[in-house]
Design a protein around this motif. Structure first.
Motif, short mmCIF file in Angstrom:
data_model
loop_
_atom_site.label_atom_id
_atom_site.label_comp_id
_atom_site.label_asym_id
_atom_site.label_seq_id
_atom_site.Cartn_x
_atom_site.Cartn_y
_atom_site.Cartn_z
N ASN A 216 0.83 -1.19 0.00
CA ASN A 216 0.00 0.00 0.00
C ASN A 216 0.87 1.25 0.00
O ASN A 216 2.08 1.18 -0.21
CB ASN A 216 -0.93 0.00 1.21
N LEU A 217 0.25 2.39 0.28
CA LEU A 217 0.98 3.64 0.42
C LEU A 217 0.71 4.20 1.80
O LEU A 217 -0.45 4.42 2.17
CB LEU A 217 0.55 4.65 -0.65
N TYR A 218 1.76 4.41 2.59
CA TYR A 218 1.66 4.98 3.92
C TYR A 218 2.46 6.28 3.91
O TYR A 218 3.68 6.26 3.75
CB TYR A 218 2.21 4.02 4.98
N LEU A 219 1.76 7.40 4.09
CA LEU A 219 2.39 8.70 3.90
C LEU A 219 1.79 9.69 4.88
O LEU A 219 0.57 9.75 5.06
CB LEU A 219 2.15 9.14 2.45
N SER A 220 2.65 10.47 5.53
CA SER A 220 2.18 11.53 6.44
C SER A 220 2.91 12.82 6.12
O SER A 220 4.10 12.82 5.80
CB SER A 220 2.43 11.16 7.90
N MET B 7 -3.41 4.18 1.83
CA MET B 7 -4.16 3.79 0.63
C MET B 7 -3.84 2.36 0.24
O MET B 7 -2.68 1.97 0.17
CB MET B 7 -3.81 4.74 -0.54
N ASN B 8 -4.88 1.59 -0.05
CA ASN B 8 -4.71 0.22 -0.51
C ASN B 8 -4.29 0.21 -1.98
O ASN B 8 -4.99 0.76 -2.83
CB ASN B 8 -6.02 -0.57 -0.36
N LEU B 9 -3.15 -0.42 -2.27
CA LEU B 9 -2.68 -0.52 -3.65
C LEU B 9 -2.81 -1.93 -4.20
O LEU B 9 -3.37 -2.15 -5.26
CB LEU B 9 -1.23 -0.04 -3.76
N SER B 10 -2.27 -2.91 -3.45
CA SER B 10 -2.31 -4.29 -3.95
C SER B 10 -2.47 -5.29 -2.82
O SER B 10 -2.04 -6.43 -2.93
CB SER B 10 -1.03 -4.59 -4.74
N MET B 11 -3.08 -4.85 -1.74
CA MET B 11 -3.17 -5.70 -0.56
C MET B 11 -4.01 -6.95 -0.82
O MET B 11 -5.06 -6.88 -1.46
CB MET B 11 -3.77 -4.90 0.61
N ASP B 12 -3.53 -8.07 -0.32
CA ASP B 12 -4.23 -9.34 -0.48
C ASP B 12 -5.61 -9.28 0.17
O ASP B 12 -5.78 -8.74 1.25
CB ASP B 12 -3.40 -10.46 0.16
N GLU B 13 -6.60 -9.85 -0.50
CA GLU B 13 -7.98 -9.80 -0.01
C GLU B 13 -8.17 -10.58 1.29
O GLU B 13 -9.15 -10.38 1.99
CB GLU B 13 -8.94 -10.35 -1.07
N ASN B 14 -7.23 -11.46 1.62
CA ASN B 14 -7.39 -12.32 2.79
C ASN B 14 -6.67 -11.80 4.03
O ASN B 14 -6.48 -12.53 4.99
CB ASN B 14 -6.87 -13.73 2.46
N VAL B 15 -6.25 -10.52 4.00
CA VAL B 15 -5.56 -9.96 5.16
C VAL B 15 -6.51 -9.94 6.36
O VAL B 15 -7.66 -9.51 6.26
CB VAL B 15 -5.08 -8.52 4.85
N ASP B 16 -6.02 -10.44 7.49
CA ASP B 16 -6.83 -10.47 8.71
C ASP B 16 -6.99 -9.07 9.28
O ASP B 16 -6.11 -8.22 9.15
CB ASP B 16 -6.17 -11.36 9.77
N GLY B 17 -8.12 -8.83 9.94
CA GLY B 17 -8.32 -7.59 10.68
C GLY B 17 -9.11 -6.54 9.96
O GLY B 17 -9.41 -5.48 10.51
N ILE B 18 -9.48 -6.79 8.69
CA ILE B 18 -10.28 -5.81 7.94
C ILE B 18 -11.66 -6.41 7.71
O ILE B 18 -11.80 -7.46 7.09
CB ILE B 18 -9.62 -5.45 6.60
N THR B 19 -12.67 -5.74 8.22
CA THR B 19 -14.02 -6.29 8.16
C THR B 19 -14.91 -5.58 7.14
O THR B 19 -15.83 -6.18 6.60
CB THR B 19 -14.70 -6.21 9.54
#
Length: 321
Positions: A131-135, A208-220
């Motif tokens: 993903n993209l992590y930016l502050s 921002m989600n770029l290519s995160m796997d659909e099976n990542v735990d913790g996202i509902t």
């Protein structure tokens, strides 16, 4: 800026990101470590959320292509000061911890966050390189009172930056999310500090989600990624560059003109404009038809009691829509 304990893992990832299989012996020789050490570091990388598989006789390979952020590419295109820190607890926290030494416009970018966070203390799942992590650190000279609606302005900037890359259909959910086809694409976390009569110190975090796997735990909740939208990999460096540039120019406009020029820009991108929604404010629920925002950044709802504005709460679609 790059903790030494991660140097070997990052070097392994750079080698693997070239594609194909790499034997433990080859990787070990390249980095001057044993095959056992390679195996140990690979397990550590997998703990960052990177899918690596091993085939007997062939070696290690990334399950999915990985494009790493490139400091030299960013440096050649971004005017504002920045730090690319591949592995970090939180990009927002890094800026909060170092704000006294930073110039307005400073950006912190990461490949992986071990303690990423969203609004209201929620965890922000942050696997490596997906993903993209930016502050960004921004000093608002007009003070904290002038920061009303800032997360909306940031959302507009990100959506318009994505549009500049030729990607269409990105929408905004009041007050701080980006959506596509009613699925969450990105979130914004604005943290601020300051004293009455002084400038406001703002930390603007973007995940921002770029290519995160659909099976990542913790996202509902339903979510999507930019690569799912485009069907081709998005260049992470180009995306980061465009977001930084657009965010700086948009924040400068906001300082000069306030919310006035952003109402129409928000309403063009509003995911829920003209739709039946629920506004959740603690235990209270208010139903109405979303009518965009006003010049204070408040959401407007057409209700049986007439047009009403609200500056707090979260909205969702009514179940019967």
């Amino acid at each position: 800026m790059k903790p030494q304990q991660h140097t070997v893992k990052l070097s392994l990832l750079r080698a693997l990101s070239k594609g194909g299989f790499h034997s433990g012996e080859e990787l070990g020789d390249e980095l001057g470590i044993s095959r056992a050490a390679v195996s140990k570091h690979i397990k550590g990388i997998q703990g960052w959320g990177v899918d690596i598989f091993r085939v007997q006789g062939k070696g290690y390979q990334l399950a999915n292509p990985l494009q790493l952020l490139d400091e030299s590419v960013l440096n050649s295109s971004v005017a504002t000061p920045f730090a690319l820190i591949p592995v970090i607890e939180s990009t927002n926290q890094y800026i909060l911890d170092n704000a006294r030494e930073l110039d307005s416009g400073f950006v912190c970018i990461a490949e992986y966050q071990s303690k990423g966070r969203g609004r209201r203390g929620r965890e922000w799942i942050s696997p490596f390189g997906s993903n993209l992590y930016l502050s960004m650190f921004w000093q608002l000279e007009a003070g904290m009172a002038a920061a009303m609606g800032l997360s909306l302005v940031v959302g507009i900037a990100i959506a318009e930056a994505i549009e500049k890359l030729g990607i269409e259909g990105i929408k905004l959910k009041w007050p701080n999310d980006l959506y596509h086809n009613d699925k969450k694409l990105a979130g914004i976390l604005v943290e601020m500090s300051g004293q009455a009569g002084g400038a406001a110190n703002l930390v603007i975090g973007i995940g921002m989600n770029l290519s995160m796997d659909e099976n990542v735990d913790g996202i509902t909740q339903p979510w999507t990624s930019l690569n799912q939208i485009t069907q081709i990999p998005v260049d992470r460096n180009k995306l980061a560059i465009e977001i930084i540039k657009t965010l700086v120019s948009t924040l400068e406009d906001y300082e000069s003109f306030g919310m006035n020029q952003f109402v129409e820009r928000w309403n063009r991108l509003d995911n829920y404009l003209g739709r039946k929604v629920k506004l959740l404010m603690g235990a209270k629920e208010i139903e109405g038809i979303a009518q965009g925002i006003n010049e204070q950044g408040a959401i407007l709802l057409s209700t049986p009691q007439g047009m009403q504005s609200f500056i707090g709460g979260e909205i969702s679609l009514r179940n019967n829509e």
